[in-house]
Each structure stands twice: as structure tokens, then as C-alpha cells.
Design an enzyme around this catalytic site. Sequence first.
Site, PDB file in Angstrom:
ATOM      1  N   GLU A  13       2.747  -8.273  -1.549  1.00  6.76           N
ATOM      2  CA  GLU A  13       1.528  -8.908  -1.020  1.00  6.76           C
ATOM      3  C   GLU A  13       1.505 -10.415  -1.234  1.00  6.76           C
ATOM      4  O   GLU A  13       0.975 -11.164  -0.415  1.00  6.76           O
ATOM      5  CB  GLU A  13       0.282  -8.274  -1.662  1.00  6.76           C
ATOM      6  N   GLY A  18       0.806  -1.211   0.000  1.00  6.66           N
ATOM      7  CA  GLY A  18       0.000   0.000   0.000  1.00  6.66           C
ATOM      8  C   GLY A  18       0.844   1.267   0.000  1.00  6.66           C
ATOM      9  O   GLY A  18       0.383   2.312  -0.470  1.00  6.66           O
ATOM     10  N   GLU A  67       1.628   1.826  -3.510  1.00  4.63           N
ATOM     11  CA  GLU A  67       0.362   2.198  -4.163  1.00  4.63           C
ATOM     12  C   GLU A  67      -0.043   3.628  -3.825  1.00  4.63           C
ATOM     13  O   GLU A  67      -0.542   4.362  -4.679  1.00  4.63           O
ATOM     14  CB  GLU A  67      -0.729   1.192  -3.755  1.00  4.63           C
TER      15      GLU A  67
HETATM   16  C1  HXC Z   1       1.806  -3.646  10.100  1.00  9.05           C
HETATM   17  C2  HXC Z   1       4.093  -3.403  10.045  1.00  9.05           C
HETATM   18  C3  HXC Z   1       4.094  -3.398   8.640  1.00  9.05           C
HETATM   19  C4  HXC Z   1       2.833  -3.520   7.967  1.00  9.05           C
HETATM   20  C5  HXC Z   1       6.127  -3.202   9.316  1.00  9.05           C
HETATM   21  N1  HXC Z   1       5.373  -3.284  10.410  1.00  9.05           N
HETATM   22  N2  HXC Z   1       5.379  -3.285   8.220  1.00  9.05           N
HETATM   23  N3  HXC Z   1       2.960  -3.519  10.752  1.00  9.05           N
HETATM   24  N4  HXC Z   1       1.740  -3.640   8.742  1.00  9.05           N
HETATM   25  N5  HXC Z   1       2.724  -3.498   6.648  1.00  9.05           N
HETATM   26  C6  HXC Z   1       5.814  -3.242  11.813  1.00  9.05           C
HETATM   27  C7  HXC Z   1       6.496  -4.541  12.225  1.00  9.05           C
HETATM   28  O1  HXC Z   1       5.542  -5.527  12.578  1.00  9.05           O
HETATM   29  C8  HXC Z   1       7.323  -4.081  13.395  1.00  9.05           C
HETATM   30  O2  HXC Z   1       6.478  -3.966  14.530  1.00  9.05           O
HETATM   31  C9  HXC Z   1       7.727  -2.678  12.998  1.00  9.05           C
HETATM   32  O3  HXC Z   1       6.814  -2.261  11.979  1.00  9.05           O
HETATM   33  C10 HXC Z   1       9.130  -2.627  12.395  1.00  9.05           C
HETATM   34  O4  HXC Z   1       9.203  -3.581  11.347  1.00  9.05           O
HETATM   35  P1  HXC Z   1      10.374  -4.661  11.239  1.00  9.05           P
HETATM   36  O5  HXC Z   1       9.867  -5.745  10.375  1.00  9.05           O
HETATM   37  O6  HXC Z   1      10.868  -5.044  12.590  1.00  9.05           O
HETATM   38  O7  HXC Z   1      11.497  -3.798  10.504  1.00  9.05           O
HETATM   39  P2  HXC Z   1      12.651  -4.315   9.519  1.00  9.05           P
HETATM   40  O8  HXC Z   1      13.254  -5.594  10.052  1.00  9.05           O
HETATM   41  O9  HXC Z   1      13.537  -3.144   9.295  1.00  9.05           O
HETATM   42  O10 HXC Z   1      11.910  -4.698   8.148  1.00  9.05           O
HETATM   43  C11 HXC Z   1      11.253  -3.708   7.364  1.00  9.05           C
HETATM   44  C12 HXC Z   1      10.321  -4.355   6.322  1.00  9.05           C
HETATM   45  C13 HXC Z   1       9.354  -5.336   7.025  1.00  9.05           C
HETATM   46  C14 HXC Z   1      11.156  -5.110   5.271  1.00  9.05           C
HETATM   47  C15 HXC Z   1       9.591  -3.223   5.629  1.00  9.05           C
HETATM   48  O11 HXC Z   1       8.748  -4.653   8.129  1.00  9.05           O
HETATM   49  C16 HXC Z   1       8.262  -5.858   6.138  1.00  9.05           C
HETATM   50  O12 HXC Z   1       8.492  -6.761   5.328  1.00  9.05           O
HETATM   51  N6  HXC Z   1       7.044  -5.332   6.318  1.00  9.05           N
HETATM   52  C17 HXC Z   1       5.873  -5.795   5.581  1.00  9.05           C
HETATM   53  C18 HXC Z   1       5.917  -5.317   4.168  1.00  9.05           C
HETATM   54  C19 HXC Z   1       4.701  -5.799   3.404  1.00  9.05           C
HETATM   55  O13 HXC Z   1       4.474  -7.005   3.246  1.00  9.05           O
HETATM   56  N7  HXC Z   1       3.890  -4.849   2.944  1.00  9.05           N
HETATM   57  C20 HXC Z   1       2.680  -5.160   2.215  1.00  9.05           C
HETATM   58  C21 HXC Z   1       1.536  -5.200   3.162  1.00  9.05           C
HETATM   59  S1  HXC Z   1       0.047  -5.640   2.321  1.00  9.05           S
HETATM   60  P3  HXC Z   1       6.882  -4.587  15.971  1.00  9.05           P
HETATM   61  O14 HXC Z   1       5.671  -4.336  16.798  1.00  9.05           O
HETATM   62  O15 HXC Z   1       7.214  -6.020  15.736  1.00  9.05           O
HETATM   63  O16 HXC Z   1       8.091  -3.762  16.362  1.00  9.05           O
HETATM   64  C22 HXC Z   1      -0.378  -4.292   1.455  1.00  9.05           C
HETATM   65  C23 HXC Z   1      -1.392  -4.509   0.400  1.00  9.05           C
HETATM   66  C24 HXC Z   1      -2.693  -3.957   0.655  1.00  9.05           C
HETATM   67  O17 HXC Z   1       0.083  -3.239   1.603  1.00  9.05           O
HETATM   68  C25 HXC Z   1      -3.663  -4.577  -0.249  1.00  9.05           C
HETATM   69  C26 HXC Z   1      -3.731  -6.045  -0.183  1.00  9.05           C
HETATM   70  C27 HXC Z   1      -4.607  -6.605   0.861  1.00  9.05           C
END
Ligand code: HXC
Length: 257
Positions: free
Chosen positions: A131, A108, A111
Amino acid sequence: MAYETILVETRGRVGLITLDRPKALNALNAQVQDEIVRAAKAFDENAKIGAIVITGSEKAFAAGADIKEMQPKTYIETYMEDMFSDWDALTRVRKPIIAAVAGYALGGGCELAMMCDFIIAADNARFGQPEITIGVMPGMGGSQRLTRFVGKSKAMEMCLTGRMMDAEEAERSGLVSRIVPAGELLEEALKVAGKIAEFSMPAVMMTKEAVNRAYETTLSEGVRFERRVFHAMFALDDQKEGMAAFSEKRTAQFKNR
Ligand code: HXC
């Protein structure tokens, strides 16, 4: 209007929205969505504002929609609330919006950046649609907008593998307009937005509308639309002033800002 997940400021004629959920890497939950849309609409309606910048932190523009908020939802809930459809209001904002992206712009986040009118990237920016790695697909327009920006092959690869693009690749592929050093990102984006905000506002808004029309229609209809809007500009004082200023070798003083 109080905001809790974003910071909202004005810098001259530029409205600045900064995502501010650092502990979640600016993940976009329902509150963030509501606040960004509200702030952008308020700037759009504010005659003192000529352009808008949306930015995040140096580590993350936004790491995606909030996975923890989405995880328990059922199909019927997402359907009944028409999840993510409120973002459409951002794409109806008529003044230009620049995304100033540093760090992660994933899911997102990518996006959201693509809903803006153009993207200026910091040299540490990383774009992706991961995703697929969490069992879903882009849901805020990514499968459509990314494909229009970078073409089918690259968009398909990114959406099917979750691979991230660095800033260089994003610029080469046409996703971002240019790259600047991370430390200069905000200053540069504000400078560009400030420049736009000094021009004739109707001319700016009509130009945005015409470029966006290229995504929605055929070439011949788009060119016809452009010509009609171009002709309409001759009804503006600012057209007379801009062209007179050029002939008289002086800076134009646009009235409709
Ligand atoms: C909720 C999130 C988050 C997310 C990160 N965090 N991304 N929380 N939603 N999308 C939170 C983590 O849980 C963590 O919380 C804190 O932020 C720090 O993240 P880390 O993972 O510890 O940091 P790092 O190791 O530096 O890694 C960064 C990262 C990773 C590579 C960006 O966080 C990651 O892969 N995030 C998810 C990316 C993703 O898949 N995005 C797409 C989402 S779906 P805590 O509490 O543990 O400290 C989407 C599509 C929408 O956007 C439409 C389809 C349904």
C-alpha cells in the site's frame, strides 16, 4: 443466492469459495467483499458444513483491494461507509476457514488470507503489503495481523517498503502453516479441511475460539479461558465417544458433526 465474483461449491462437508475476477487478479471490490462474507456466513450456518476453504487462482489469490474502485473516494465517503469494516463479519465465522494461497496475496489479499484461521501456501505464493507504494497503508488489518504473525521488524519492513515475501520466507516467519506444490494446493487444502470437518464440531469450534483468544487477551486470562472451555467439553457426548474409542482401539464416531 447468486454470486458473480466468486464460485461457491461444497465438497463433502467442506465449503469452497473461489475468487473469480481473473481479469483484475481477484482484486477485492465491494461486491467481492459482500459475496465472500455472505458465502462464508451461509456455510457457517449450514449444519452439513464443517470447514471452509477460500482460494483464488494459480496466478493470484488476490492482488489487493480494488485500487480503481478506491481511487476517487473522498475521506468523508470512506469514513461514512466505514470502508472495509464489513470484513469483520468474516472473522466472526465460527467454523474454521483455511486460506489456500497461490500467486499474489498482496495488500487486501494478504489481509484476507490473514483473516482466515490458517494459510496453506503454494510454492509460487507471494505475500506483501504494498500500500505504501500507492500512497496509503494497510486498511484491512494488515498492520496489526502481519505484526502478530511475523513480528515487528519484518512487518514494519514489509509495510514501509512494500517488499514481497516468497512462500519459503512466509513459512519460516510463521505466516503460513506449510507450503505445497502449486498443482496440489487445492487438493491438499480440501483434504485438511475435510479432516477437520470429520471431528466433533463443538470441539473444533471451541478450539478455534480458544486459539483466537490468544490474540485478544493476556496469557493468564487465555489459559483460564482454555481451562473453562476444556472442562465444558466433558458435557459433550463426543468427549465420551472419543475417549471410549481410543480405549477400545476403534475409530470415534462423533455425533455432533
Ligand atoms: C485493481 C488490479 C489490482 C488491484 C491488479 N489489477 N491488481 N486492479 N486493483 N489491486 C488489474 C490491473 O490493473 C490489470 O488490469 C490486471 O489486474 C492485471 O494486472 P497487471 O498489473 O497487468 O499484472 P502483472 O503485470 O502480472 O502484475 C501483477 C501485480 C500488479 C504485481 C500483482 O498487478 C500489482 O502490483 N497490483 C497492485 C498490487 C497492490 O498494490 N495491491 C494493494 C492494493 S491496496 P488491466 O485492466 O490493466 O488489464 C490494498 C489495501 C487496502 O489492498 C487498504 C488500504 C486502502
